[in-house]
Design a protein around this motif. Structure first.
Motif, short mmCIF file in Angstrom:
data_model
loop_
_atom_site.label_atom_id
_atom_site.label_comp_id
_atom_site.label_asym_id
_atom_site.label_seq_id
_atom_site.Cartn_x
_atom_site.Cartn_y
_atom_site.Cartn_z
N THR A 151 0.61 -1.22 0.05
CA THR A 151 0.00 0.05 0.06
C THR A 151 0.81 1.18 0.08
OG1 THR A 151 -1.65 -0.96 1.23
CG2 THR A 151 -1.89 1.29 1.15
N SER A 158 -3.21 0.36 -3.54
CA SER A 158 -2.69 -0.79 -3.75
C SER A 158 -1.64 -0.85 -4.88
CB SER A 158 -3.56 -1.95 -3.88
OG SER A 158 -3.00 -3.25 -4.30
N SER A 202 -4.85 -1.91 1.72
CA SER A 202 -5.77 -1.61 0.55
C SER A 202 -6.09 -2.88 -0.18
CB SER A 202 -4.92 -0.74 -0.36
OG SER A 202 -3.59 -1.56 -0.83
N THR A 258 -8.24 5.02 3.35
CA THR A 258 -8.15 3.42 2.84
C THR A 258 -8.12 2.75 4.11
OG1 THR A 258 -6.96 4.35 0.90
CG2 THR A 258 -6.63 1.97 1.39
N ARG A 262 -11.23 -0.47 5.39
CA ARG A 262 -10.39 -1.67 5.27
C ARG A 262 -11.50 -2.82 5.30
NH1 ARG A 262 -5.68 -4.22 8.73
NH2 ARG A 262 -7.31 -3.93 10.23
#
Length: 321
Positions: A151, A158, A202, A258, A262
């Motif tokens: 990440t 990603s 990510s 992010t 998750r």
């Protein structure tokens, strides 16, 4: 008898052909089988749950199926498993069951002493060069492309680290970056002029990157037994909020967003993968509806059938994870 899933059918057909894959060294892959397909293996992360997906990966090796893949994608512990699988000594995957692994990787008192509780650096830079040596050069030389994910701290996105790896030292850094869990594993890893945290922030299940890079068929090795249930509108867990306010407080808003999202993203991946699984021919689902996952035992009976025009994804979960 129900026909085999499209992913299993293609793997079985390639295994019968017996021809090894090849790549151009730039991540674009090759098509030696003459089937016009790009078949990828995606290995989920999950810390010490990596022992589960490692066992599945070892089974693929023992069945002689690794050459049937064009690429291997790994997230966190899954990236480590992927590297072992493509190395000259895939039997090293058995190391996940060794006590020395756990003692090196998990340092329970680390946080109390201001050190990582999960010592990925010692695992990769020391144990994998001494007690359990990994042939890093052989991973780079493998005809099957290797794609460890991480990440990007700046963007929260990603990132496929393959383009940044040219020698064993860079491969080791990539493995450390892919498994650099916020808080538990210490600060992000600096690599290729950027900073990276664990791929799980990510993309815990690295099938999305595989599809984005043109995979037509993806076999996913899951380290979680059960799908994550996360109702729409539910906020992040308390632990995630605490880590965001403390460990990540000085990081970018994109990374924090992010990380906060998750669990919801993982639940959405579970629904999407289940929908792929339930499709009769394994092709892209029309919705994210929940559906039961398979135990993946159908490979041995994969039958010949016309190839699909849409990506096909098949997941294998362990019954005891």
């Amino acid at each position: 008898m129900a026909s085999a899933h499209e992913v299993l059918r293609v793997l079985a057909a390639r295994a019968r052909t017996g021809g090894p894959p090849y790549g151009d060294g730039k991540g674009t892959g090759g098509r030696p089988y003459g089937d016009g397909l790009r078949v990828a293996l995606a290995i989920e992360g999950g810390g010490m749950r990596g022992v589960i997906s490692a066992g599945m990966a070892l089974e693929l090796h023992e069945r002689g199926l690794v050459p049937a893949f064009d690429a291997v994608y790994g997230a966190s512990a899954g990236a480590i498993t992927g590297a072992w699988l493509l190395s000259s000594r895939p039997e090293g995957l058995l190391g996940w069951t060794e006590t020395a692994y756990a003692k090196t990787l998990i340092r329970r008192s680390g946080l109390l002493r201001g050190r990582p509780a999960v010592d990925v650096r010692s695992l990769i830079e020391e144990l994998y060069q001494t007690t359990f040596p990994m042939d890093f050069a052989s991973v780079l030389a493998s005809p099957v492309e290797y794609h460890p994910l991480a990440t990007d701290v700046a963007t929260g996105s990603s990132t496929d680290l393959r383009p940044f790896i040219s020698d064993p030292a860079e491969l080791r850094l990539a493995l450390r970056a892919s498994a650099a869990m916020p808080l538990l594993a210490g600060p992000p890893v600096e690599f290729a002029g950027r900073r990276f945290y664990d791929a799980g922030v990510s993309e815990s299940i690295p099938y999305r990157t595989a599809l984005a890079q043109g995979a037509t068929h993806v076999l996913v090795l899951r380290s979680r037994r059960d799908p994550l249930t996360w109702p729409d509108g539910r906020g992040p867990s308390r632990s995630v909020r605490v880590i965001t306010r403390t460990t990540l407080r000085r990081e970018t808003p994109a990374l924090r967003a992010t990380f906060l999202d998750r669990d919801a993203r993982l639940a959405a991946d579970d629904r999407r993968l289940a929908a792929y699984q339930s499709a009769s021919d394994g092709t892209a689902p029309a919705s994210d509806a929940d559906a039961p996952a398979s135990d993946g035992t159908a490979l041995a009976s994969a039958a010949d059938a016309p190839a699909s025009a849409q990506p096909a994804v098949f997941s294998i979960r362990a019954a005891f994870a």
